[in-house]
Design an enzyme around this catalytic site. Structure first.
Site, PDB file in Angstrom:
ATOM      1  CG  ASP A 244      -8.047  -4.765   1.961  1.00  8.38           C
ATOM      2  OD1 ASP A 244      -9.254  -4.688   2.539  1.00  8.38           O
ATOM      3  OD2 ASP A 244      -7.821  -4.362   0.962  1.00  8.38           O
TER       4      ASP A 244
ATOM      5  CE  LYS B 207       1.522 -17.667   1.169  1.00  8.56           C
ATOM      6  NZ  LYS B 207       1.078 -19.015   1.361  1.00  8.56           N
TER       7      LYS B 207
ATOM      8  CE1 TYR C  60      -3.014  -3.070   0.984  1.00 11.22           C
ATOM      9  CE2 TYR C  60      -4.503  -1.141   0.532  1.00 11.22           C
ATOM     10  CZ  TYR C  60      -4.233  -2.487   0.918  1.00 11.22           C
ATOM     11  OH  TYR C  60      -5.532  -3.421   0.698  1.00 11.22           O
TER      12      TYR C  60
ATOM     13  CG  ASP D 131      -1.662 -20.367   3.135  1.00 15.72           C
ATOM     14  OD1 ASP D 131      -0.432 -19.694   2.704  1.00 15.72           O
ATOM     15  OD2 ASP D 131      -1.434 -21.649   3.776  1.00 15.72           O
TER      16      ASP D 131
END
Ligand code: NAD
Length: 423
Positions: free
Chosen positions: A310, A220, A150, A286
């Site tokens: 998000d 992640k 972002y 995930d």
């Protein structure tokens, strides 16, 4: 009564009995929701505190209304007022097409360095949900708001910038893995220890204050070892170094296991739980998306980076009834600046029809009241919303999913909430 500014000293908010709070009514469905919300907020304050407290709402301009009146989408005066008054609430804003501003919301967050996006996700009885047991979800997401992809460092395929950057990576760092260098766009993902630590610190402070049992760092890091992996490492460092009294972390567990064996590590974990310590763990993004559906009760406070946050907050919102009922807050805990907002957009096709669901703005208001320490007001509004939803006389977005429910307008639904408060 004299209305005064909220201020901040020695890391603490000073909230006068009669604070002045700036608001942006918003575009599209924003103004009609705000009209109802303000009445409900004032009524809730009156019912909770009688004449002892009241709020003076001070309108500041942003979005289409600002553009029509001042020729600017986000006037400097608006920013200056929010800077001065610290705490504000806003409705949704149109993202201007062209004109150099990517998004007014992003601009506000950046200008005031509102580094924490707080999104509580809980179930209100009677709300339509795709889950069999939505009541098992009760999480608060702390999403980092200023870093990650972002930051907007992104160059389009074929541009001079993209091609220079790719060539530089290949020549200076011997990067061989850009599969199609000629046709690649390219972006950069900054994640810092400072940015991570202030966010995770906010999540841990919240967990301590609200007596929650777990904090999960979602990342992640198995793939992005130094950015997302860094977030996990730095997150654990904050917990171990600054919250060792109140927490028990998985890094401590792993260390004990390697030094003293699994039984000793399990014993330490059990003792920590018995003593009411907050368990700080981590989860790969995930897997977390699977767990938020399959085992939501395993997670209470979630700390994560911008992009993961998000996805996660919208997926979580869907499990308890969707964005129409999901509130949000953008906070800088160091300066005290905070903007509370609905998470949905301006829904232009419904603007002016007295039709939409006000819950997201109302619940953003409850976050504001909790932030300034007026918990009784927040509790009362939440209860009144619960009762209004339970009556099954609801706005169209809920009514169409609830067999037997009656659709009512925005103002009728809001009136029910107002009436419950008055009881
Ligand atoms: P949106 O949230 O406005 O609409 C998405 C869907 O949700 C639509 O079907 C809409 O009708 C429905 N919806 C939204 N709010 C609702 C409510 N209160 N009650 C019932 N249904 C509701 O998102 P969008 O269509 O992607 O965006 C429209 C505009 O809003 C764009 O200009 C966008 O940039 C802006 N936006 C602003 C914010 C913000 O200010 N925080 C957030 C998202 C989008």
């Amino acid at each position: 009564m004299t209305f005064q500014k909220i201020s901040m000293s020695e890391g603490k908010l000073n909230v006068p009995d009669f604070p002045i709070i700036p608001f942006i009514s918003g575009d599209g469905i924003g103004p009609e929701i705000w009209e109802q919300a303000q009445k409900i907020f004032d009524q809730a304050v009156k019912m909770a505190y009688g004449e002892k407290h009241a709020i003076q709402w001070k309108e500041v301009l942003a979005g289409e209304k600002a553009f029509q009146i001042t020729g600017e989408w986000l006037p400097e005066e608006t920013l200056a007022t929010i800077r001065e008054y610290l705490v504000a609430i806003k409705g949704p804003l149109t993202t201007p097409i062209g004109g150099g501003i990517r998004s007014l919301n992003v601009a506000l967050r950046q200008q005031l360095d509102l580094y924490t996006c707080v999104r509580p996700v809980r179930y209100f009885e009677g709300t339509p949900s795709p889950m069999k047991h939505p009541e098992r979800t009760n999480m608060v997401v702390f999403r980092e708001n200023t870093e990650d992809i972002y930051a907007g460092i992104e160059f389009v395929a074929g541009s001079q910038e993209a091609s220079s950057l790719i060539t530089y990576l290949q020549k200076a760092f011997n990067v061989q893995t850009i599969r199609f260098p000629e046709t690649s766009s390219i972006g950069i993902k900054p994640i810092s220890s400072e940015g991570t630590k202030r966010l995770v610190r906010a999540a841990l402070n919240y967990a301590v204050e609200q007596k929650r049992q777990t904090v999960t760092l979602v990342h992640k890091g198995n793939i992005m070892k130094f950015t997302e992996g860094g977030f996990k490492k730095w997150g654990y460092e904050v917990a171990n170094e600054e919250f060792s009294e109140q927490t028990f972390t998985w890094t401590t567990y792993d260390q004990l296991k390697s030094e003293q064996g699994e039984a000793a590590a399990n014993q330490a974990l059990a003792t920590a739980k018995e003593n009411g310590k907050i368990i700080v763990k981590d989860c790969i993004a995930d897997i977390f998306l699977e767990e938020l559906i399959a085992r939501p009760e395993d997670h209470e406070i979630v700390a994560t980076m911008n992009l993961n946050g998000d996805y996660i907050s919208d997926a979580l919102a869907a499990t308890v009834g969707g964005v129409g009922i999901a509130p949000g807050a953008n906070i800088n805990y160091q300066t005290g600046h905070a903007i509370f907002e609905a998470t949905h957009g301006t829904a232009p096709k419904f603007a002016g029809q007295n039709k939409v669901n006000p819950c997201s703005v109302l619940l953003s208001g409850t976050l504001l009241f909790r932030y300034i320490g007026w918990n009784e007001v927040a509790d009362a509004i939440e209860q009144a919303i619960e009762q209004a939803i339970a009556s099954q006389r609801v706005t169209f977005d809920f009514a169409r999913l609830l067999p037997g429910a009656t659709e009512v307008s925005l103002s009728e639904f809001s009136q029910q909430i107002f009436d419950h408060l008055a009881k």
